[in-house]
Design a protein around this motif. Structure first.
Motif, PDB file in Angstrom:
ATOM      1  N   PRO A  72      -6.438  16.836   8.517  1.00  0.00           N
ATOM      2  CA  PRO A  72      -5.725  16.742   9.796  1.00  0.00           C
ATOM      3  C   PRO A  72      -4.493  17.653   9.795  1.00  0.00           C
ATOM      4  O   PRO A  72      -3.895  17.894  10.837  1.00  0.00           O
ATOM      5  CB  PRO A  72      -5.318  15.270   9.871  1.00  0.00           C
ATOM      6  N   ILE A 101      -8.067  14.654  14.524  1.00  0.00           N
ATOM      7  CA  ILE A 101      -8.887  13.525  14.076  1.00  0.00           C
ATOM      8  C   ILE A 101      -8.812  13.456  12.559  1.00  0.00           C
ATOM      9  O   ILE A 101      -8.955  14.466  11.877  1.00  0.00           O
ATOM     10  CB  ILE A 101     -10.355  13.724  14.514  1.00  0.00           C
ATOM     11  N   GLY A 102      -8.591  12.248  12.030  1.00  0.00           N
ATOM     12  CA  GLY A 102      -8.574  12.080  10.577  1.00  0.00           C
ATOM     13  C   GLY A 102      -9.986  11.937  10.055  1.00  0.00           C
ATOM     14  O   GLY A 102     -10.465  10.843   9.812  1.00  0.00           O
ATOM     15  N   LEU A 126     -11.435  12.406   7.301  1.00  0.00           N
ATOM     16  CA  LEU A 126     -11.710  11.812   5.999  1.00  0.00           C
ATOM     17  C   LEU A 126     -10.887  10.560   5.759  1.00  0.00           C
ATOM     18  O   LEU A 126     -11.028   9.900   4.751  1.00  0.00           O
ATOM     19  CB  LEU A 126     -11.421  12.830   4.891  1.00  0.00           C
ATOM     20  N   ASN A 127      -9.977  10.231   6.686  1.00  0.00           N
ATOM     21  CA  ASN A 127      -9.114   9.088   6.414  1.00  0.00           C
ATOM     22  C   ASN A 127      -8.995   8.114   7.577  1.00  0.00           C
ATOM     23  O   ASN A 127      -7.991   7.473   7.752  1.00  0.00           O
ATOM     24  CB  ASN A 127      -7.727   9.573   5.969  1.00  0.00           C
ATOM     25  N   SER A 128     -10.039   8.033   8.405  1.00  0.00           N
ATOM     26  CA  SER A 128     -10.058   6.977   9.413  1.00  0.00           C
ATOM     27  C   SER A 128     -11.512   6.563   9.615  1.00  0.00           C
ATOM     28  O   SER A 128     -12.436   7.349   9.392  1.00  0.00           O
ATOM     29  CB  SER A 128      -9.459   7.475  10.729  1.00  0.00           C
ATOM     30  N   THR A 129     -11.701   5.298   9.996  1.00  0.00           N
ATOM     31  CA  THR A 129     -13.057   4.827  10.256  1.00  0.00           C
ATOM     32  C   THR A 129     -13.364   5.100  11.718  1.00  0.00           C
ATOM     33  O   THR A 129     -12.458   5.023  12.550  1.00  0.00           O
ATOM     34  CB  THR A 129     -13.172   3.322   9.980  1.00  0.00           C
ATOM     35  N   THR A 149     -13.385  11.266   0.000  1.00  0.00           N
ATOM     36  CA  THR A 149     -12.655  10.117   0.544  1.00  0.00           C
ATOM     37  C   THR A 149     -12.156   9.149  -0.514  1.00  0.00           C
ATOM     38  O   THR A 149     -11.372   8.257  -0.210  1.00  0.00           O
ATOM     39  CB  THR A 149     -13.552   9.293   1.495  1.00  0.00           C
ATOM     40  N   GLY A 173     -12.458   5.478   0.452  1.00  0.00           N
ATOM     41  CA  GLY A 173     -11.706   4.906   1.567  1.00  0.00           C
ATOM     42  C   GLY A 173     -12.159   5.452   2.895  1.00  0.00           C
ATOM     43  O   GLY A 173     -13.151   6.160   2.945  1.00  0.00           O
ATOM     44  N   PRO A 174     -11.442   5.165   3.976  1.00  0.00           N
ATOM     45  CA  PRO A 174     -10.423   4.128   4.046  1.00  0.00           C
ATOM     46  C   PRO A 174     -11.048   2.731   4.140  1.00  0.00           C
ATOM     47  O   PRO A 174     -12.136   2.584   4.703  1.00  0.00           O
ATOM     48  CB  PRO A 174      -9.676   4.472   5.331  1.00  0.00           C
ATOM     49  N   LEU A 175     -10.356   1.766   3.588  1.00  0.00           N
ATOM     50  CA  LEU A 175     -10.789   0.363   3.631  1.00  0.00           C
ATOM     51  C   LEU A 175     -12.222   0.190   3.149  1.00  0.00           C
ATOM     52  O   LEU A 175     -13.008  -0.500   3.759  1.00  0.00           O
ATOM     53  CB  LEU A 175     -10.643  -0.190   5.056  1.00  0.00           C
ATOM     54  N   ARG A 176     -12.583   0.859   2.047  1.00  0.00           N
ATOM     55  CA  ARG A 176     -13.908   0.735   1.439  1.00  0.00           C
ATOM     56  C   ARG A 176     -15.041   1.234   2.328  1.00  0.00           C
ATOM     57  O   ARG A 176     -16.199   0.940   2.070  1.00  0.00           O
ATOM     58  CB  ARG A 176     -14.211  -0.713   1.038  1.00  0.00           C
TER      59      ARG A 176
END
Lengths: 447, 320
Positions: free
Chosen positions: B155, B172-173, B175-178, B261, B264-267
């Motif tokens: 990002p 847009i994230g 690699l770091n947002s679902t 990743t 992540g994020p959050l597994r």
């Protein structure tokens, strides 16, 4: 119509490929495909000298520096020859070492193990030499008083001293001086309230954020948040490491200090933690954030990205009292013959001498673990030239260390997952810490 | 792994005893059989040593509470490790992620691979170049290409978000947002795997006699009709093979997740193999890691058997 047999892969061959692929599943899954081989010490040395094999996971410039100092030791006496070997990267180092110790192909000594909290697993093999009697021996140049209490605690397991910290690192807040000037901020913040207020001043919508606070998986968010917890007056575990204590009003205050900044838009709202993240350093170098918690080892990258003289450092601001967490690489001796143990011990004493530490730490961006190094002329000259490093070094006076327990990795992971949920505003800080306590306590109770 | 069969200098090891002849004299078949055993012996021995032995050991460990760190063989705990897995939220989550990954990556990669293979079936200028371009991602080391992807998708200063920003979109994230992280890993894997599928399909397509296509053309079939009525049915065995290897490969996805990743994020991108790695090498829960590996193995075997049946082959997989 009858289909012709595919001639591309003959049936028998195909069967072999399938069976092979299936077999590979389990085998690979458990062997972890480690490559390269490391040989242990085979005993006798040439010319009446005892061979000492040392394993480390240093790479790049660290190796050049280490070899230079090891050569110096070898030529300074005629009883021992120290041979260093790169064993594995830090992720797999302990697993590889444990295997080697079980097969009797291990080294005589380990230098700078970068996951000291996992050394408990190595100690369980029964092959690590306890250091208590060596440290209290009158002929020894290092004793327990050589280190601060926080540093010494990184190497004790079940009340015995098995390892000693040889490299030390901590973190502080790095900031973009240019952005501070633009925002009209002249003094760096010392309390968290000031820090949060400055972050607001430094924020411009979503094009520039005041701060990046660690969000993501892995140890970094936990490692940095622990200092917040201590600063708020909380504790991570109880005195004998059997009970989780971070789910407390102090813990909630420490986490809320972080989540509030995400909520009001003054902290970057996404994780910048990937394999190539360097603790989120790209946030600074892309001029997206003005301040972030970071380690001294990233200063050169930051200078390159933001220009020399544009990167400042100040100590982690306090919630109630100043606090800091320690990261150490620890060294330890492996049981062997009398001569081998004596040689490893002689080398470890040399390695911890202020004159050795001053060279090693200044060349590699570490901080000294021997308290006496602070008065070493080489070291003080280096700090005068690098005042930013002095900021990192000063924080060591009040720094504490993470608990040395074998379940640490799991306890940390349980907390890291929940910290992330709170930082992504998917859970309130109190709910997150309650859930983390449950997971962490279960991990503690396991053994 | 190079096969010893291809090596002209392989000294045949002492052959395994052939089955006892029914008659008194050895038939040609038995003599041939004997040298056959001699030829496959080196490979078999290596396989047994480096694949079968660890496999059996893993199955054994999965019923104990073995701790790789202490070096003692753990106590027998029966099926507790397996039962524990099904109550372990983390394992179920990683299994679910792996499921989504397999269900999307395998068919999409195959479809795109077959599409390009059909497109490149006819000779034309520059065909070799296109083939090479599609194949390069497959031979490049995953670690390297994953790192390149992580820079592109960043990002902060990544090309993709830079372009989006220029068009007036918010970054847009990836690699770091679902759910973007899982989508990014999936897209990467498809990009990485298409070349291999294309090459195998190309080989299968070139095996189809040209006369079939000529006959169909005479009957007035266009290229699309010919693809669905001739090419597709005739590459079914290849399709089956690629489906098996594809699913087995996808079940074991690890490297790109680790680099892109970190789970992540959050597994949301942790896969079964990531779970096994964590349990085995980070927490030293040898029993749990082995049990998960055995489940993964069983899954692989089931997939293979089912697919071989569907393909109407009477082959069985012999794992003794």
């Amino acid at each position: 119509m009858q289909l012709p047999k595919s001639s591309f892969i003959r049936p028998g061959r195909r069967r072999a490929i399938t069976a092979l692929a299936i077999t590979a599943t389990a085998a690979l899954a458990l062997t972890g495909c480690s490559g390269g081989s490391v040989t242990g010490n085979t005993g006798g040395g040439g010319g009446g000298k005892t061979d000492i094999t040392v394993w480390y996971n240093y790479t790049g410039p660290n190796v050049t520096s280490a070899k230079k100092l090891i050569d110096k030791f070898n030529s300074s006496q005629d009883k021992y020859t120290v041979t260093p070997q790169y064993a594995a990267n830090s992720d797999q180092f302990d697993a590889k070492l444990i295997n080697a110790l079980k097969n009797g192909t291990g080294p005589n000594m380990v230098l700078g193990d970068s996951t000291p909290q996992n050394i408990g697993q190595v100690v369980q093999t029964g092959k690590v030499l306890p250091l208590d009697s060596l440290l209290s021996d009158s002929s020894s140049s290092i004793t327990k008083d050589t280190f601060t209490e926080g540093m010494l605690s990184t190497g004790s397991f079940n009340g015995k001293q098995y390892t000693l910290p040889t490299d030390v690192g901590d973190y502080a807040v790095v900031y973009n001086k240019q952005m501070f000037k633009e925002a009209g901020i002249t003094d760096t913040p010392t309390t968290w309230t000031e820090f949060a207020a400055d972050a607001k001043k430094l924020t411009k919508g979503t094009t520039q954020y005041g701060a990046y606070l660690p969000i993501g998986t892995g140890e970094w968010p936990v490692f940095t948040w622990q200092a917040m917890l201590w600063s708020a007056g909380g504790e991570f575990l109880n005195e004998d490491n059997t009970k989780v204590e971070f789910n407390s009003p102090e813990g909630v205050a420490a986490l809320t200090a972080w989540t509030d900044m995400i909520k009001d838009g003054s902290a970057y709202p996404q994780s910048l933690q990937t394999a190539s993240d360097n603790n989120g350093t790209p946030g600074m170098t892309a001029k997206k954030v003005a301040m972030q918690i970071n380690g001294a080892y990233n200063l050169s990258v930051l200078d390159e990205g933001l220009g020399d003289g544009n990167v400042g450092v100040f100590p982690l601001p306090a919630l109630k009292e100043p606090a800091m967490n320690l990261g150490t690489n620890n060294s330890y001796l492996i049981k062997g013959t009398k001569a081998q143990e004596a040689g490893s011990w002689a080398f470890l004493q040399y390695w911890l001498k202020p004159s050795t530490q001053a060279v090693w730490d200044s060349e590699n961006g570490f901080l000294p673990s021997n308290k006496a190094t602070a008065d070493n002329a080489t070291w003080t000259a280096y700090l005068d030239k690098n005042p930013r490093i002095a900021t990192f070094a000063k924080e060591l006076d009040y720094a504490k260390a993470r608990p040395s327990i074998t379940q640490y990795a799991e306890v940390s992971d349980a907390l890291s997952q929940e910290l992330q949920k709170a930082m992504l505003l998917k859970e309130s800080p109190s709910d997150a810490l309650a859930a983390a306590e449950k997971g962490a306590q279960a991990a503690l109770d396991k053994q | 792994m190079p096969s010893a069969i291809d090596s002209t200098q392989a000294r045949p090891a002492r052959a395994a005893a052939p089955p006892r002849p029914a008659g008194r004299r050895r038939t040609t078949e038995q003599i041939e059989g004997r040298s056959g055993y001699a030829l496959i012996a080196p490979t078999t021995i290596l396989l047994a040593l480096f694949y079968l032995y660890p496999l059996v050991q893993t199955v054994g460990y999965s019923f104990t509470n073995w701790n790789p760190a202490t070096g003692q063989t753990g106590a027998f705990v029966g099926g507790a490790n397996f039962a524990g897995l099904f109550q372990n939220a983390e394992f179920l989550k990683t299994a679910g992620n792996t499921g989504i990954y397999v269900v999307v990556v395998v068919p999409v990669t195959m479809a795109i691979g077959l599409f390009f293979a059909a497109l490149l079936a006819q000779p034309f200028r520059g065909r070799g170049l296109y083939r090479a371009l599609l194949f390069v991602p497959y031979i490049a080391p995953i670690v390297g290409s994953s790192l390149i992807f992580s820079f592109i998708l960043s990002p902060l200063g990544g090309i993709v978000n830079g372009t989006l920003g220029a068009l007036g979109f918010a970054p847009i994230g990836f690699l770091n947002s679902t759910p973007w992280a899982l989508i990014s890993v999936i897209v990467f894997s498809i990009w990485q795997g298409v070349g291999y599928q294309m090459i195998i399909f190309s080989a299968a397509l070139s095996n189809i006699p040209q006369s079939y296509h000529e006959a169909a053309t005479l009957d007035g079939a266009g290229p699309i009709r010919r693809f669905f009525s001739i090419s597709l049915p005739l590459v079914v065995p290849t399709l089956g093979f690629l489906a098996i290897t594809g699913i087995i490969g996808a079940l074991q996805v690890f490297t790109q997740v680790y680099i892109l990743t970190g789970g992540g994020p959050l597994r949301s991108t942790e896969t079964i193999l990531y779970f096994i790695y964590q349990q085995g090498f980070v927490y030293f829960h040898g029993g749990t890691a082995s049990a998960a590996a055995v489940l993964l193995l069983a899954l692989g075997i089931i997939v293979s058997v089912v697919q071989l049946r569907i393909l109407g082959r009477r082959d069985t997989i012999e794992l003794t």
